[in-house]
Scaffold this active site. Structure first.
Site, PDB file in Angstrom:
ATOM      1  N   GLY A 273      41.235  40.921  42.696  1.00 15.25           N
ATOM      2  CA  GLY A 273      41.977  41.719  41.624  1.00 15.25           C
ATOM      3  C   GLY A 273      43.312  41.352  41.979  1.00 15.25           C
ATOM      4  N   TYR A 367      42.790  41.831  25.656  1.00 15.72           N
ATOM      5  CA  TYR A 367      43.364  42.611  26.382  1.00 15.72           C
ATOM      6  C   TYR A 367      44.501  43.037  26.027  1.00 15.72           C
ATOM      7  CZ  TYR A 367      39.669  40.654  29.470  1.00 15.72           C
ATOM      8  OH  TYR A 367      38.740  40.262  30.023  1.00 15.72           O
ATOM      9  N   CYS A 394      40.190  31.815  11.613  1.00 12.51           N
ATOM     10  CA  CYS A 394      40.367  32.589  10.787  1.00 12.51           C
ATOM     11  C   CYS A 394      40.436  34.186  10.714  1.00 12.51           C
ATOM     12  CB  CYS A 394      38.999  32.307   9.573  1.00 12.51           C
ATOM     13  SG  CYS A 394      38.951  30.577   9.429  1.00 12.51           S
TER      14      CYS A 394
HETATM   15  C1  LIG Z   1      33.136  41.568  41.796  1.00 15.05           C
HETATM   16  C2  LIG Z   1      34.347  40.827  41.626  1.00 15.05           C
HETATM   17  N1  LIG Z   1      34.817  40.045  42.354  1.00 15.05           N
HETATM   18  C3  LIG Z   1      36.130  39.275  42.268  1.00 15.05           C
HETATM   19  C4  LIG Z   1      36.381  39.459  40.858  1.00 15.05           C
HETATM   20  C5  LIG Z   1      37.766  38.625  40.951  1.00 15.05           C
HETATM   21  O1  LIG Z   1      38.809  39.416  40.205  1.00 15.05           O
HETATM   22  P1  LIG Z   1      40.450  38.677  40.179  1.00 15.05           P
HETATM   23  O2  LIG Z   1      40.227  37.308  39.271  1.00 15.05           O
HETATM   24  O3  LIG Z   1      41.108  39.691  39.663  1.00 15.05           O
HETATM   25  O4  LIG Z   1      40.883  38.355  41.494  1.00 15.05           O
HETATM   26  C6  LIG Z   1      35.766  40.133  39.873  1.00 15.05           C
HETATM   27  C7  LIG Z   1      36.790  40.289  38.526  1.00 15.05           C
HETATM   28  O5  LIG Z   1      37.584  41.228  38.436  1.00 15.05           O
HETATM   29  C8  LIG Z   1      34.922  41.049  40.404  1.00 15.05           C
HETATM   30  O6  LIG Z   1      34.267  41.550  39.291  1.00 15.05           O
HETATM   31  N1  LIG Z   2      38.148  38.402  32.457  1.00 13.57           N
HETATM   32  C1  LIG Z   2      39.483  39.450  32.845  1.00 13.57           C
HETATM   33  C2  LIG Z   2      39.236  39.879  34.180  1.00 13.57           C
HETATM   34  C3  LIG Z   2      37.770  40.349  34.457  1.00 13.57           C
HETATM   35  C4  LIG Z   2      37.418  40.302  35.786  1.00 13.57           C
HETATM   36  C5  LIG Z   2      36.012  40.167  36.244  1.00 13.57           C
HETATM   37  N2  LIG Z   2      35.452  41.302  36.762  1.00 13.57           N
HETATM   38  C6  LIG Z   2      40.713  38.766  32.733  1.00 13.57           C
HETATM   39  O1  LIG Z   2      40.745  37.709  32.006  1.00 13.57           O
HETATM   40  O2  LIG Z   2      41.779  39.441  32.966  1.00 13.57           O
END
Ligand SMILES: Cc1ncc(COP(=O)(O)O)c(C=O)c1O
Ligand SMILES: N[C@@H](CCCC[NH3+])C(=O)O
Length: 466
Positions: A273, A367, A394
């Site tokens: 994250g 988002y 489209c």
């Molecule tokens: C369980 C888990 N681990 C890791 C990640 C990787 O997150 P990020 O790409 O924000 O580092 C995610 C996505 O949010 C996730 O759901």
């Molecule tokens: N897919 C998302 C984040 C989700 C991460 C997965 N848990 C993004 O583009 O920001």
């Protein structure tokens, strides 16, 4: 209009964030990444094209591995970093990450199979998922994955039964929802998390929380080895405070389980994250900072609960893949649209259509994500005008970049690049409007290597059974 709009700058030299580390402008004003010019890339591979700066992605992986290893070694603990494959996974990327000393976090049969097929040893792979199929569980067990992260109480039984069927044991973690939800600059603490992942720490019946119930169920099954507790609080987080709160909550659960059962779980995974810079002037969450702060938080929580410091793991995806990638497009229709007299954005907006769109980058529509774009095929001295980069689909919501200053002399045929698309770009791509998905090319030391083939209309027709 956002405050982060900056005048287009086509001066020669390195570009800096949010562009990949090796991106620079040549004397003629064209962009080169990994020593390869965008005109070469477009001519050889076509557009739209995802371009990955291999050296940057590897360096980012190393930086997280080194920072977490060092910060936790200082407090007597071992740290592992799992690259979150959902951000962008293919066999080349799985190999790069393994070579840089990372493990691979997977969440589906496709991601697990890709990692295995790249030669990643099962023991270095983790499997997530809130709704794992029998096939996923069985493949994980047969390939000896290092951990299956359990996401619900029924899954305890399903994984234990599958291990029993296969005559083996399953290393498992239990994913808990700590009540900390983080993302962007905000985090709010809630007693319950109204979302699908993990097991709550909150005891609805006033006695035993779903997380604790699942842990006790795991300990009751001899086919399961409880290797850790898992927490993932959100994505694009730029503040370490959420990790601090999550570490405290997970460590308290660990101490509670030890008090009840005598079992002190050996590892805590605090998820991924870590936020990145999407726009010029934005900052990313530095590996050293987040490593030091989480190590501090885990040590504090250990002291408060009177327990030892556990081994830890992390799962960054975006912060490794995101800034290392860009998307290269060719501009088509350029249209000046008059804005209503009341618009705060001025009299007109330049709509710049590219040859891709929401099928190769859904994040803007999904988002309301913000991105930065520049004309990268040439230098322009034309003053910047307020522009919106849109796709060819489209759908009026088919926007790639909401607001950006682009040179007023934009024209069809210009090459345009959108920065920071390495994570959740290709991995979330679709074939909407039967547009084939772009390929991915890795660039490094002057060499361009395709790592994911571009799809063709023939590929799409091959799926169509007539
Ligand atoms: C369980 C888990 N681990 C890791 C990640 C990787 O997150 P990020 O790409 O924000 O580092 C995610 C996505 O949010 C996730 O759901
Ligand atoms: N897919 C998302 C984040 C989700 C991460 C997965 N848990 C993004 O583009 O920001």
């Amino acid at each position: 209009m956002t405050a982060s709009l900056t005048e287009p700058d086509a001066r020669p030299g390195p570009l800096g964030l949010p562009w990949p580390a090796t991106a620079s402008r040549t004397a003629e004003g064209a962009l080169a990444v990994g020593g390869v010019g965008v005109h070469d890339l477009a001519a050889r591979f076509g557009t739209p094209l995802y371009v990955v700066d291999e050296a940057d992605m590897r360096a980012r992986a190393r930086a997280f591995r080194d920072a977490f290893t060092a910060a936790f070694a200082d407090v007597g603990a071992h740290a592992e970093v799992y690259y979150a494959g959902k951000a962008f996974l293919c066999r080349a990327v799985a190999r790069w990450m393994t070579q840089e000393g990372l493990r691979i976090d997977t969440a589906t049969l496709g991601e697990l199979t890709t990692a295995l097929s790249a030669g990643v040893p099962g023991a270095q792979i983790g499997l997530h998922g809130n709704n794992k199929s029998d096939e996923e569980i069985e493949l994980a067990l047969r390939s000896g994955v290092g951990r299956i992260v359990l996401d619900s109480e029924p899954e305890v039984t399903r994984v234990a039964d599958a291990a029993a069927r296969l005559g083996g044991r399953a290393p498992v973690m239990v994913r808990v929802t700590t009540g900390v939800h983080a993302g962007g600059h905000e985090f709010i603490s809630t007693a319950h998390e109204d979302q699908k992942f993990g097991l709550s720490l909150h005891a609805h019946d006033g006695e035993t929380s779903p997380a604790m119930r699942a842990l006790l169920a795991v300990l009751a099954r001899e086919e399961l080895d409880l290797v850790g507790l898992h927490s993932h609080i959100g994505s694009q987080i730029l503040d370490a405070a959420g990790f601090d709160a999550a570490a405290g909550a997970v460590m308290a659960l660990r101490a509670d389980l030890a008090a009840r059962t005598g079992v002190l779980v050996g590892e805590v995974d605090l998820g991924g994250g870590f936020g990145v810079a999407y726009l010029p002037g934005e900052v990313e969450l530095e590996p050293e900072r987040i490593a030091k702060e989480t190590a501090g938080a885990v040590v504090r929580a250990a002291q408060e609960t009177g327990t030892s410091v556990p081994d830890v793991s992390f799962e960054p995806g975006r912060s490794i893949a995101g800034p290392a990638g860009l998307t290269l497009y060719t501009v088509g229709t350029v249209k000046e649209v008059a804005l209503p007299a009341t618009s705060p954005d001025g009299a007109t907006r330049l709509y710049v259509s590219v040859d891709g769109g929401m099928s190769d980058n859904i994040r803007t529509a999904l988002y309301d994500a913000r991105y930065h774009a520049e004309v990268v095929g040439r230098a322009s001295r034309a003053p910047g005008v307020l522009a919106r980069v849109v796709g060819k689909h489209c759908e009026s919501g088919d926007v790639v970049v909401h607001d950006v200053l682009l040179p007023g002399d934009m024209r069809a045929g210009d090459l345009l690049a959108v920065a920071t698309t390495g994570a959740y770009g290709r991995s979330m791509a679709s074939q909407y409007n039967l547009v084939p998905r772009p390929g991915v090319v890795a660039v490094r030391d002057g060499v361009a290597t395709p790592i994911v083939r571009r799809e063709t209309v023939e590929d799409l027709l091959a799926l169509d059974l007539g």
